[in-house]
Write a protein that holds these residues in place. Structure first.
Motif, PDB file in Angstrom:
ATOM      1  N   GLY A 197       0.815  -1.200   0.000  1.00  0.00           N
ATOM      2  CA  GLY A 197       0.000   0.000   0.000  1.00  0.00           C
ATOM      3  C   GLY A 197       0.847   1.247   0.000  1.00  0.00           C
ATOM      4  O   GLY A 197       1.961   1.264  -0.523  1.00  0.00           O
ATOM      5  N   GLU A 198       0.326   2.292   0.624  1.00  0.00           N
ATOM      6  CA  GLU A 198       0.925   3.616   0.524  1.00  0.00           C
ATOM      7  C   GLU A 198       0.950   4.287   1.888  1.00  0.00           C
ATOM      8  O   GLU A 198      -0.018   4.212   2.648  1.00  0.00           O
ATOM      9  CB  GLU A 198       0.106   4.471  -0.460  1.00  0.00           C
ATOM     10  CG  GLU A 198       0.691   5.832  -0.755  1.00  0.00           C
ATOM     11  CD  GLU A 198      -0.087   6.565  -1.840  1.00  0.00           C
ATOM     12  OE1 GLU A 198       0.336   7.682  -2.215  1.00  0.00           O
ATOM     13  OE2 GLU A 198      -1.116   6.026  -2.299  1.00  0.00           O
ATOM     14  N   VAL A 199       2.067   4.930   2.203  1.00  0.00           N
ATOM     15  CA  VAL A 199       2.196   5.782   3.387  1.00  0.00           C
ATOM     16  C   VAL A 199       2.361   7.207   2.878  1.00  0.00           C
ATOM     17  O   VAL A 199       3.292   7.499   2.120  1.00  0.00           O
ATOM     18  CB  VAL A 199       3.403   5.374   4.258  1.00  0.00           C
ATOM     19  CG1 VAL A 199       3.530   6.318   5.450  1.00  0.00           C
ATOM     20  CG2 VAL A 199       3.255   3.937   4.740  1.00  0.00           C
ATOM     21  N   PHE A 200       1.464   8.094   3.279  1.00  0.00           N
ATOM     22  CA  PHE A 200       1.472   9.464   2.789  1.00  0.00           C
ATOM     23  C   PHE A 200       2.440  10.315   3.604  1.00  0.00           C
ATOM     24  O   PHE A 200       2.687  10.058   4.784  1.00  0.00           O
ATOM     25  CB  PHE A 200       0.060  10.051   2.838  1.00  0.00           C
ATOM     26  CG  PHE A 200      -0.886   9.402   1.877  1.00  0.00           C
ATOM     27  CD1 PHE A 200      -1.113   9.944   0.624  1.00  0.00           C
ATOM     28  CD2 PHE A 200      -1.548   8.226   2.209  1.00  0.00           C
ATOM     29  CE1 PHE A 200      -1.982   9.344  -0.269  1.00  0.00           C
ATOM     30  CE2 PHE A 200      -2.419   7.615   1.322  1.00  0.00           C
ATOM     31  CZ  PHE A 200      -2.636   8.178   0.071  1.00  0.00           C
ATOM     32  N   GLU A 201       2.953  11.368   2.975  1.00  0.00           N
ATOM     33  CA  GLU A 201       3.974  12.197   3.609  1.00  0.00           C
ATOM     34  C   GLU A 201       3.389  13.133   4.665  1.00  0.00           C
ATOM     35  O   GLU A 201       4.040  13.430   5.664  1.00  0.00           O
ATOM     36  CB  GLU A 201       4.706  13.028   2.539  1.00  0.00           C
ATOM     37  CG  GLU A 201       5.557  12.187   1.604  1.00  0.00           C
ATOM     38  CD  GLU A 201       6.656  11.447   2.351  1.00  0.00           C
ATOM     39  OE1 GLU A 201       7.288  12.052   3.228  1.00  0.00           O
ATOM     40  OE2 GLU A 201       6.863  10.250   2.069  1.00  0.00           O
ATOM     41  N   ARG A 288      -1.882   6.168   6.503  1.00  0.00           N
ATOM     42  CA  ARG A 288      -1.393   4.885   5.998  1.00  0.00           C
ATOM     43  C   ARG A 288      -2.560   4.132   5.362  1.00  0.00           C
ATOM     44  O   ARG A 288      -3.601   3.973   5.997  1.00  0.00           O
ATOM     45  CB  ARG A 288      -0.794   4.049   7.130  1.00  0.00           C
ATOM     46  CG  ARG A 288       0.416   4.693   7.784  1.00  0.00           C
ATOM     47  CD  ARG A 288       0.874   3.893   9.006  1.00  0.00           C
ATOM     48  NE  ARG A 288       2.014   4.529   9.647  1.00  0.00           N
ATOM     49  CZ  ARG A 288       3.279   4.305   9.328  1.00  0.00           C
ATOM     50  NH1 ARG A 288       3.560   3.420   8.397  1.00  0.00           N
ATOM     51  NH2 ARG A 288       4.243   4.934   9.944  1.00  0.00           N
ATOM     52  N   CYS A 289      -2.389   3.686   4.167  1.00  0.00           N
ATOM     53  CA  CYS A 289      -3.393   2.881   3.465  1.00  0.00           C
ATOM     54  C   CYS A 289      -2.710   1.587   3.032  1.00  0.00           C
ATOM     55  O   CYS A 289      -2.105   1.508   1.947  1.00  0.00           O
ATOM     56  CB  CYS A 289      -3.956   3.646   2.276  1.00  0.00           C
ATOM     57  SG  CYS A 289      -4.905   5.113   2.755  1.00  0.00           S
ATOM     58  N   LEU A 290      -2.786   0.574   3.889  1.00  0.00           N
ATOM     59  CA  LEU A 290      -1.999  -0.650   3.740  1.00  0.00           C
ATOM     60  C   LEU A 290      -2.871  -1.868   4.036  1.00  0.00           C
ATOM     61  O   LEU A 290      -3.835  -1.784   4.801  1.00  0.00           O
ATOM     62  CB  LEU A 290      -0.816  -0.644   4.715  1.00  0.00           C
ATOM     63  CG  LEU A 290       0.129   0.563   4.695  1.00  0.00           C
ATOM     64  CD1 LEU A 290       1.028   0.549   5.918  1.00  0.00           C
ATOM     65  CD2 LEU A 290       0.959   0.546   3.425  1.00  0.00           C
ATOM     66  N   THR A 364      -7.864   6.690   0.704  1.00  0.00           N
ATOM     67  CA  THR A 364      -6.895   7.276  -0.217  1.00  0.00           C
ATOM     68  C   THR A 364      -7.475   8.508  -0.899  1.00  0.00           C
ATOM     69  O   THR A 364      -6.817   9.550  -1.020  1.00  0.00           O
ATOM     70  CB  THR A 364      -6.462   6.243  -1.260  1.00  0.00           C
ATOM     71  OG1 THR A 364      -5.879   5.125  -0.591  1.00  0.00           O
ATOM     72  CG2 THR A 364      -5.455   6.824  -2.230  1.00  0.00           C
ATOM     73  N   ASP A 368      -6.051  12.308  -0.611  1.00  0.00           N
ATOM     74  CA  ASP A 368      -5.668  13.099  -1.778  1.00  0.00           C
ATOM     75  C   ASP A 368      -6.408  14.433  -1.824  1.00  0.00           C
ATOM     76  O   ASP A 368      -5.859  15.436  -2.312  1.00  0.00           O
ATOM     77  CB  ASP A 368      -5.940  12.313  -3.066  1.00  0.00           C
ATOM     78  CG  ASP A 368      -4.966  11.158  -3.271  1.00  0.00           C
ATOM     79  OD1 ASP A 368      -3.884  11.188  -2.648  1.00  0.00           O
ATOM     80  OD2 ASP A 368      -5.303  10.236  -4.022  1.00  0.00           O
ATOM     81  N   GLN A 373      -1.301  16.143  -3.326  1.00  0.00           N
ATOM     82  CA  GLN A 373       0.086  15.725  -3.453  1.00  0.00           C
ATOM     83  C   GLN A 373       0.871  16.545  -4.468  1.00  0.00           C
ATOM     84  O   GLN A 373       2.082  16.393  -4.572  1.00  0.00           O
ATOM     85  CB  GLN A 373       0.143  14.247  -3.846  1.00  0.00           C
ATOM     86  CG  GLN A 373      -0.544  13.322  -2.861  1.00  0.00           C
ATOM     87  CD  GLN A 373       0.132  13.328  -1.496  1.00  0.00           C
ATOM     88  OE1 GLN A 373       1.285  12.948  -1.372  1.00  0.00           O
ATOM     89  NE2 GLN A 373      -0.578  13.792  -0.473  1.00  0.00           N
TER      90      GLN A 373
END
Length: 532
Positions: A197-201, A288-290, A364, A368, A373
């Motif tokens: 998945g994705e970890v955002f800053e 966190r989207c995992l 997510t 966004d 981003q």
């Protein structure tokens, strides 16, 4: 700024002094809301369960605070929703602002006839304490504090667990092990499993403050507020004069520096316009989207944050975890009692994987929108906000965190597809709505209170004469449940005869306008993963 709200004594178990490891049907690891809900549910379904936790306390920070209607209905069935609703702050309305002005307001439960509110705000430590109180009263539930799992060894017909206690090490064997041990899951690490998945800053500051406030009991969200230019902010009321505040921070912010009281207080003073508050708890988090690729790893099963993680906006973490537990409990119980084979667990992976994907997708998209981003994404976001000020259609484009709702299992292998047209009502795989009903003696009730445990055949109109074994009957009509407000007819399509086969987790397994015993028997077999 942290407090411990309850501690529990360590007590040695006879299992620790056996020459050979004791074997149990189910061992649950982690006594948070997910593990406690699962253990209580299994115990109520007659499955002996051991619940292990590496600590002896709860209460460091409020953490999750928003518990949704579906989760409250689960807690009600588990016997502990009443004190939660009494203690919590009930709400259904929210307001969204941009700078100084309000964009729009919304209502999450615009219709009447539901026993539970749309949401309550209640700190996680209160929820855990109420679940623990209930767990201690459930026969067959063995809750063990200061039992830290240090090894997990899956075998063909069991899982062996190595456990560290104040009295030393011991081992257990279990038919199934469920890891509800959180986002940093030790069990996941022991099995060498990775999240995808994705970890955002972007980072967000969470602060619980104690103060007297005149704000209404609503969810307030700001884009680019004057007190926090360029960021976002969220305000929620909690019990006992506690208010939850979320403030967006730059991606480059030093988290340890930003958590200092001398940094936090000025930010909140600008938001509130005064300094008459006390800091109760402060934390920093990233979105966190995992998720794990598979939640079922042989006889080891993952639920809650150990299986998937989403951003806090939308209240999808704890709520989806408790719904994992409900989905899993009835399936483990059916296997334990010999009503289904181990293949039923594959449907847990399918259904709760679908739920995780849905929640991650919403999370997510919220992230966004809240924290664009790129410059181009920010231009599009600001254009949507500007349109929403003037046009109703654009309000649907504004995303301040789509709030938690139960997943309809569109891809479930347990569902029997419709064979007749239904213009209204929950489709196969969907959760059912609540509604006001009247008992045969005329007393008022709710559908959620009248449903028996297990599978239920809910029918209206002519009764099905031969009900297959394994399903209880609940009738709507003369001499049975009444529909005083017409809500059952409106929400289930019961203006015409028909019926619904409901699963133990109150999702629809099948529905028929013209039921017969053979069709219902086939649907019941399919819902146990033993027929199609």
């Amino acid at each position: 700024m942290t407090a411990v709200f309850a501690t529990f004594p360590y007590r040695a178990s006879p299992d620790q002094f056996r020459s050979e490891p004791a074997r149990h049907p189910v061992v649950v690891i982690g006594a948070g809301p997910v593990g406690l809900s699962l253990a209580i549910d299994l115990g109520q379904r007659g499955v002996p369960v051991v619940l292990l936790d590496d600590s002896d306390r709860i209460g460091e920070g409020s953490r999750a605070i928003c518990f949704a209607k579906k989760t409250l209905e689960i807690f009600d069935r588990l016997g502990c929703a009443a004190p939660m609703v009494e203690k919590g702050v009930s709400w259904s309305r929210g307001r969204v602002f941009q700078r100084e002005g309000e964009l729009y307001a919304f209502d999450l439960l615009p219709e009447a006839g539901h026993k539970m509110p749309a949401f309550i705000n209640l700190q996680q430590f209160h929820v855990e304490k109420m679940l623990i109180d209930r767990a201690l009263a459930v026969p067959g539930l063995d809750l063990r504090w200061k039992n830290r799992v240090v090894g997990v060894a899956p075998a063909e017909d069991h899982v062996e667990i190595r456990i560290e206690t104040p009295d030393g090490l011991y081992s257990l064997r279990a038919d199934h092990v469920v890891a509800c041990d959180g986002a940093r899951s030790p069990v996941r690490s022991m099995l060498g499993l990775d999240f995808a998945g994705e970890v955002f800053e972007e980072q967000f500051l969470i602060a619980d403050v104690r103060m007297q406030g005149n704000y209404p009991t609503e969810r307030w969200f700001w884009f680019d507020p004057p007190f926090h230019p360029g960021g976002s902010a969220l305000l929620h009321r909690q019990p006992d004069d506690i208010w939850r505040i979320d403030l967006q921070l730059p991606a480059t912010a030093d988290a340890e520096f930003e958590k200092r009281p001398e940094q936090v207080r000025p930010r909140i003073e600008r938001m509130l316009g005064h300094g008459r508050f006390d800091l109760e708890w402060v934390s920093i988090y990233r979105f966190r989207c995992l998720r794990l690729q598979r939640f079922v790893q042989g006889r080891v099963i993952f639920a809650g944050d150990s299986a998937h993680q989403v951003s806090p906006f939308g209240a999808r973490g704890a709520n989806s975890g408790v719904q994992d537990a409900e989905n899993l409990a009835w399936k483990l119980a059916a296997i334990h009692h010999g009503r289904a084979g181990p293949g039923l667990l594959e449907s847990y992976d399918c259904e709760r994987g679908e739920a995780a994907d849905e929640n991650i997708g919403h999370s997510t998209r919220s992230t966004d929108f809240i924290a664009p981003q790129s410059p181009a994404e920010r231009v599009l976001r600001d254009a949507a906000l500007a349109l929403a000020r003037r046009h109703d259609f654009a309000k649907r484009m504004v995303n301040s965190g789509r709030l938690s709702a139960p997943t309809a299992y569109h891809d479930s292998p347990l569902s029997t597809p419709d064979a007749e047209p239904w213009s209204v009502g929950p489709a196969p795989g969907a959760p059912i709505p609540d509604a006001r009903v009247a008992r045969p003696d005329g007393t008022a009730s709710f559908l959620s209170e009248e449903l028996p445990a297990g599978f239920v055949w809910l029918e209206a109109g002519s009764a099905l004469a031969d009900l297959p074994e394994g399903a209880a009957r609940l009738r709507l009509g003369p001499g049975a449940l009444g529909d005083p407000a017409g809500e059952m007819a409106a929400r289930f399509g019961f203006d015409r005869p028909g019926g619904y086969l409901l699963r133990p987790d109150r999702h629809v397994a099948a529905r028929f306008r013209e039921p017969d015993p053979a069709r219902l028997r086939a649907a019941l077999a399919r819902a146990h993963a033993s027929g199609a």
